[in-house]
Design an enzyme around this catalytic site. Structure first.
Site, PDB file in Angstrom:
ATOM      1  CG  HIS A   1     -29.419  28.950-119.864  1.00 38.08           C
ATOM      2  ND1 HIS A   1     -30.744  28.981-120.258  1.00 38.08           N
ATOM      3  CD2 HIS A   1     -28.699  29.019-121.010  1.00 38.08           C
ATOM      4  CE1 HIS A   1     -30.805  29.070-121.578  1.00 38.08           C
ATOM      5  NE2 HIS A   1     -29.583  29.106-122.058  1.00 38.08           N
TER       6      HIS A   1
ATOM      7  CD  GLU B   1     -30.240  24.918-118.146  1.00 38.73           C
ATOM      8  OE1 GLU B   1     -30.709  25.928-118.694  1.00 38.73           O
ATOM      9  OE2 GLU B   1     -30.802  24.340-117.221  1.00 38.73           O
TER      10      GLU B   1
ATOM     11  CG  ASN C   1     -31.118  27.293-113.165  1.00 37.38           C
ATOM     12  OD1 ASN C   1     -30.777  28.455-112.925  1.00 37.38           O
ATOM     13  ND2 ASN C   1     -31.320  26.866-114.387  1.00 37.38           N
TER      14      ASN C   1
ATOM     15  N   GLY D   1     -39.922  24.782-114.216  1.00 41.36           N
ATOM     16  CA  GLY D   1     -41.167  25.207-113.586  1.00 41.36           C
ATOM     17  C   GLY D   1     -41.566  24.424-112.346  1.00 41.36           C
TER      18      GLY D   1
ATOM     19  CG  HIS E   1     -38.461  31.433-111.542  1.00 42.06           C
ATOM     20  ND1 HIS E   1     -39.770  31.500-111.139  1.00 42.06           N
ATOM     21  CD2 HIS E   1     -38.065  32.707-111.771  1.00 42.06           C
ATOM     22  CE1 HIS E   1     -40.154  32.763-111.140  1.00 42.06           C
ATOM     23  NE2 HIS E   1     -39.142  33.513-111.527  1.00 42.06           N
TER      24      HIS E   1
ATOM     25  CD  GLU F   1     -33.108  19.181-117.393  1.00 44.80           C
ATOM     26  OE1 GLU F   1     -31.871  19.046-117.296  1.00 44.80           O
ATOM     27  OE2 GLU F   1     -33.743  20.117-116.880  1.00 44.80           O
TER      28      GLU F   1
ATOM     29  NE  ARG G   1     -31.928  33.311-122.311  1.00 40.15           N
ATOM     30  CZ  ARG G   1     -32.971  32.510-122.536  1.00 40.15           C
ATOM     31  NH1 ARG G   1     -33.377  31.665-121.611  1.00 40.15           N
ATOM     32  NH2 ARG G   1     -33.627  32.557-123.675  1.00 40.15           N
TER      33      ARG G   1
ATOM     34  CG  HIS H   1     -34.151  33.204-112.350  1.00 43.50           C
ATOM     35  ND1 HIS H   1     -34.164  34.057-113.438  1.00 43.50           N
ATOM     36  CD2 HIS H   1     -34.533  31.985-112.820  1.00 43.50           C
ATOM     37  CE1 HIS H   1     -34.570  33.382-114.513  1.00 43.50           C
ATOM     38  NE2 HIS H   1     -34.794  32.131-114.165  1.00 43.50           N
TER      39      HIS H   1
ATOM     40  NE  ARG I   1     -32.789  36.700-121.410  1.00 42.67           N
ATOM     41  CZ  ARG I   1     -33.853  36.188-122.046  1.00 42.67           C
ATOM     42  NH1 ARG I   1     -34.853  35.676-121.361  1.00 42.67           N
ATOM     43  NH2 ARG I   1     -33.904  36.192-123.353  1.00 42.67           N
ATOM     44  CG  HIS I   2     -30.041  34.588-116.300  1.00 41.60           C
ATOM     45  ND1 HIS I   2     -29.203  33.645-116.828  1.00 41.60           N
ATOM     46  CD2 HIS I   2     -31.298  34.237-116.704  1.00 41.60           C
ATOM     47  CE1 HIS I   2     -29.908  32.774-117.517  1.00 41.60           C
ATOM     48  NE2 HIS I   2     -31.189  33.106-117.474  1.00 41.60           N
TER      49      HIS I   2
ATOM     50  CB  THR J   1     -35.689  27.186-121.807  1.00 37.66           C
ATOM     51  OG1 THR J   1     -34.516  27.852-121.332  1.00 37.66           O
ATOM     52  CG2 THR J   1     -35.317  26.283-122.956  1.00 37.66           C
TER      53      THR J   1
HETATM   54  N1  PXP Z   1     -33.825  22.579-116.886  1.00 35.99           N
HETATM   55  C1  PXP Z   1     -33.559  23.313-117.989  1.00 35.99           C
HETATM   56  C2  PXP Z   1     -32.978  22.612-119.167  1.00 35.99           C
HETATM   57  C3  PXP Z   1     -33.783  24.702-118.013  1.00 35.99           C
HETATM   58  O1  PXP Z   1     -33.519  25.414-119.119  1.00 35.99           O
HETATM   59  C4  PXP Z   1     -34.268  25.335-116.847  1.00 35.99           C
HETATM   60  C5  PXP Z   1     -34.457  26.817-116.836  1.00 35.99           C
HETATM   61  O2  PXP Z   1     -33.254  27.455-117.032  1.00 35.99           O
HETATM   62  C6  PXP Z   1     -34.520  24.533-115.721  1.00 35.99           C
HETATM   63  C7  PXP Z   1     -34.321  23.163-115.774  1.00 35.99           C
HETATM   64  C8  PXP Z   1     -35.010  25.124-114.444  1.00 35.99           C
HETATM   65  O3  PXP Z   1     -36.265  25.696-114.618  1.00 35.99           O
HETATM   66  P1  PXP Z   1     -36.882  26.571-113.464  1.00 35.99           P
HETATM   67  O4  PXP Z   1     -35.973  27.738-113.260  1.00 35.99           O
HETATM   68  O5  PXP Z   1     -38.211  26.947-113.990  1.00 35.99           O
HETATM   69  O6  PXP Z   1     -36.955  25.701-112.234  1.00 35.99           O
END
Ligand code: PXP
Length: 248
Positions: free
Chosen positions: A47, A74, A11, A199, A221, A155, A49, A14, A53-54, A105
């Site tokens: 994602h 997403e 992802n 996370g 992240h 998921e 949004r 960020h 924001r990103h 989220t």
């Molecule tokens: N999966 C989904 C559905 C999410 O919304 C996110 C955060 O955008 C992630 C995975 C990835 O999470 P993280 O950035 O905390 O690794």
């Protein structure tokens, strides 16, 4: 890819967060996505949004054009996002809950509460050839509802498991891990493909990667943060190695 192999979706939201802090063009999330791809990512997740924001609309255009691996788009279940998804027809769409005031989220989608609306919402996306995934907590009621509305994938939200680990609350962490394990098996038994994410870090990924039913992890992240210290390529490669080791 063998049946046992676990896909890694990176992802890149960020990278865009850092870019947007200054409003310019750097760092470029598309460049990060291409690097992640070369480092072993099986897919890229972004994602879009509601408040942009990103990731921005232009980032989605760029990703659709530049990527050789599938894009997992997403989005919240809104008409605006559905239109954008139908215009791009990404490989995968993951429906997530979204609140303006949240930092990330925070929970899974309440599928059971709005089953009818969501069934109608995802139908055109499926008809357009997108693999539809629903982001939910490890909760039987939500899994059954996701199955009933015609989602192909769920998921599982690993955020609570990761938070308990970070807080040192190992009893609660292990309870959450047990729920994630049981619900992965349950969802798989219904014929759903199981993904997980949110996370995850080098410290928390292995027990989740070891669930035999899980086919994909989406991680962002932590990897983008880790890239500050060791570079994105080694950061992704190390995650890939930990996932493969856990699976082996
Ligand atoms: N999966 C989904 C559905 C999410 O919304 C996110 C955060 O955008 C992630 C995975 C990835 O999470 P993280 O950035 O905390 O690794």
């Amino acid at each position: 890819m063998t049946q046992n192999q676990l896909r890694l979706g990176v992802n890149i939201d960020h990278v865009a967060t850092v870019r947007n802090a200054r409003g310019g063009a750097y760092p470029d999330p598309i460049r990060a996505a291409k690097l992640a791809e070369e480092a072993g990512a099986d897919g890229i997740t972004a994602h879009l949004r509601e408040d942009r924001r990103h990731i921005t609309d232009a980032d989605i255009d760029g990703l659709m054009e530049a990527l050789s691996v599938p894009l997992n788009f997403e989005m919240a279940a809104t008409d605006e996002m559905q239109k954008i998804a139908l215009r791009h027809k990404p490989h995968a769409v993951c429906i997530v809950p979204e609140k303006r005031e949240e930092r990330t989220t925070e929970g899974g989608l309440e599928v059971a509460r709005e089953e009818n609306r969501l069934a109608h919402f995802i139908a055109p996306l499926r008809d357009a050839g997108c693999r539809v995934s629903i982001f939910i907590a490890a909760d039987k009621k939500q899994i059954e509802a996701a199955h009933r509305i015609g989602a192909e994938v769920i998921e599982l939200h690993t955020g609570a498991y990761c938070d308990y680990h970070a807080e040192g609350n190992f009893e609660a962490r292990d309870r959450e891990l047990e729920a994630l394990r049981d619900m992965s098996a349950y969802a798989h038994s219904l014929g759903l493909e199981v993904h997980a994410g949110h996370g995850l870090t080098y410290d928390t990924v292995a027990p989740i990667a070891a669930f035999p039913e899980v086919r994909e992890l989406n991680i962002g992240h932590f990897l983008i943060g880790e890239a500050i210290f060791r570079g994105l390529t080694p950061a992704v490669q190390e995650m890939r190695r930990l996932m493969d080791d856990a699976r082996a």
